[in-house]
Scaffold this active site. Structure first.
Site, PDB file in Angstrom:
ATOM      1  N   ASP A  89       4.258  11.643  -3.915  1.00 48.41           N
ATOM      2  CA  ASP A  89       4.876  10.982  -2.974  1.00 48.41           C
ATOM      3  C   ASP A  89       4.388   9.513  -3.173  1.00 48.41           C
ATOM      4  O   ASP A  89       3.458   8.819  -3.612  1.00 48.41           O
ATOM      5  CB  ASP A  89       4.485  11.480  -1.635  1.00 48.41           C
ATOM      6  N   ASP A 117       4.391   5.646  -1.171  1.00 48.42           N
ATOM      7  CA  ASP A 117       4.195   4.811  -0.003  1.00 48.42           C
ATOM      8  C   ASP A 117       4.637   3.544  -0.008  1.00 48.42           C
ATOM      9  O   ASP A 117       4.012   2.959  -1.195  1.00 48.42           O
ATOM     10  CB  ASP A 117       2.589   4.942   0.564  1.00 48.42           C
ATOM     11  N   ASP A 169      -9.027   2.538   2.227  1.00 42.62           N
ATOM     12  CA  ASP A 169     -10.379   3.140   1.897  1.00 42.62           C
ATOM     13  C   ASP A 169     -10.993   2.772   0.518  1.00 42.62           C
ATOM     14  O   ASP A 169     -11.967   1.919   0.702  1.00 42.62           O
ATOM     15  CB  ASP A 169     -10.381   4.864   2.235  1.00 42.62           C
TER      16      ASP A 169
END
Ligand code: ATP
Ligand code: MG
Length: 462
Positions: free
Chosen positions: A71, A73, A149
């Site tokens: 996927d 982003d 992160d």
């Protein structure tokens, strides 16, 4: 990844605004061929409309590593509402993080607006006991980068010139195959304890190490996961165990002291009297699950969770029986207790716990050879999973091999032939004469093992 060291290293300016290292198109291996059509359309449309548009996160990381992201982003300076008006095929989602989803058939491209630093107490940033529970402060790309992160997850692919921007040293960490939490690790784990699980999961998936500073606080902070939402922990558990690197995830969780936060009974059993046996059962189970995922075969979450809680249920049932409880009651009580305790940590949905209970309860029915019972068991919707689990157990419990052979044979016969071979209901069948048993064993071997989980289970968990 083909990168030269010619670009300037990242540094922090006097105003503490990180200066990116920019890797031009010619110096990295990302090709638009490997970016989905949907993601490219979103990037181009945002760009043509005057917004900044970057591919970001796991997709950039995986493309630089030569992988094929599942996927994509996108990060932009357009607000979710502005993105919404650009794409008819989009919708706004999320409360904790507001996002736009742009939908192209089966593909969903997630478009997020750059997150800002924001002030604690700001109505759009809500922090409780150091944890971020809502975060809709928008900001610059620099701010967005340091809110992510790990450094390797904070790389941006710019559709304007096809360069990659690195604000936090992610390129160097990718090269060294290590993970660094951005900022002060303890504070970042406190903000969102699930980052500890992400550390274990991504390190397992990528076969990376954790930097010493990133790993050190986990031992002490692991208990913070008790406050994470059990539903989010279930989603995270699926990503840990059912994305093709489950065994490695399990190992990393165990070694980081995180397994006990998600599956306390499993962790306890791995430290208990049957730890070696149980560790091997988990090794077989996770190895075969990972292999099935690699081969695009279906996997049942319930099967995996049933294996993880098998030893705890069995140990508790045996203890109850030893204390004088009748066997059937002991089993039911143990199942209820273990599932109840588990639910307070990871919210396994009911449809899966029902399947787990069935997989467990069918285990004792493989001993029965009366015609009616055999026919009923073969027709049971959970027969396949229960039988596969019996096969896995038989590697550790040799006395079960006879049952595996018998049921493998039974599945190969058509109903008429099977019925002829079986005693009528109520007449218990003896173990079977030796000649017949030998024949069954040969057949089982020739069949190549009808249980998909039977193959290549050499690796234990420890
Ligand atoms: P995967 O390969 O599993 O999709 P991923 O890194 O893409 O890995 P996602 O959950 O898809 O993981 O998240 C996308 C990106 O969002 C991450 O790469 C990271 O930059 C950011 N992100 C996700 N979760 C967090 C978090 N808990 N804290 C900070 N940043 C996060
Ligand atoms: Mg992702």
């Amino acid at each position: 990844m083909s990168l030269t060291a010619s670009s300037a290293p990242s540094e922090v300016s006097s105003e503490h605004v990180p200066v990116p290292r920019i890797i031009p198109r010619a110096e990295h291996g990302i090709s638009r061929k490997n970016i989905s059509n949907g993601a490219l359309r979103v990037l181009y449309r945002l760009h043509e409309s005057g917004y900044k548009a970057f591919l970001v996160g796991g997709a950039v990381r995986d493309l630089l590593l030569g992988g094929h992201p599942k996927d994509f982003d996108v990060a932009t300076d357009a607000t979710p509402e502005q993105t919404r008006t650009l794409f008819r095929n989009s919708r706004l989602i999320g409360r904790r993080f507001r996002l736009a989803h742009v939908v192209f058939g089966r593909e969903i491209v997630e478009v997020a607006t750059f997150r800002g630093i924001g002030e604690v107490g700001d109505s759009d940033r809500h922090v409780v006991d150091g944890r971020i529970v809502r975060d809709n402060v928008y900001g610059s790309i620099e701010e967005d980068a340091i809110r992510r992160d790990f450094t390797i997850n904070a790389l941006y692919y710019d559709i304007a010139d096809f360069s990659v921007r690195d604000y936090v040293g992610g390129i160097e960490d990718l090269r060294q195959r290590r993970m660094h939490l951005i900022g002060d690790p303890a504070q970042r784990y406190r903000e969102d304890p699930v980052r500890m699980l992400r550390a274990a999961r991504l390190a397992a998936k990528l076969d990376f190490s954790l930097s010493a500073e990133t790993e050190a606080p986990i031992a002490e902070l692991a208990p913070l996961l008790a406050d994470a939402a059990p539903a989010r922990l279930f989603d995270e558990s699926l990503k840990l165990f059912l994305a093709g690197h489950g065994l490695e995830s399990l190992r990393r969780l165990h070694h980081l002291g995180l397994l006990g936060q998600l599956f306390p009974a499993t962790a306890a059993a791995l430290a208990g009297p049957h730890s070696a046996r149980f560790g091997r059962l988990l090794g077989y189970t996770f190895t075969s699950t990972d292999e099935r995922i690699r081969n695009d075969m279906p996997v049942a979450p319930a099967f995996l969770f049933a294996a993880m809680l098998w030893e705890p249920v069995r140990t508790m049932a045996e203890a109850l029986e030893a204390g004088g409880t009748e066997a059937g009651v002991a089993w039911t009580v143990a199942v209820d207790k273990v599932l109840h305790q588990q639910a307070s940590r990871v919210a396994i949905p009911k449809r899966f716990t029902i399947a787990m209970e069935e997989i467990w309860s069918l285990q004792s029915r493989f001993e029965q050879r009366q015609k009616k019972r055999v026919m009923r068991l073969l027709a049971h919707p959970r027969f396949r999973a229960a039988f596969d689990f019996l096969v896995l157990r038989s590697h550790e419990e040799p006395e079960l091999k006879e049952q595996v052979a018998w049921w493998t044979h039974a599945q190969q016969l058509d109903a008429e032939h099977l019925a002829k071979q079986l005693a009528p209901a109520g007449v218990a069948r003896a173990e079977g004469e030796p000649a017949r048993k030998r024949k069954r064993s040969r057949r089982r071997k020739r069949s190549g093992g009808s249980a998909a989980n039977e193959t290549n289970v050499e690796s234990g968990f420890e």
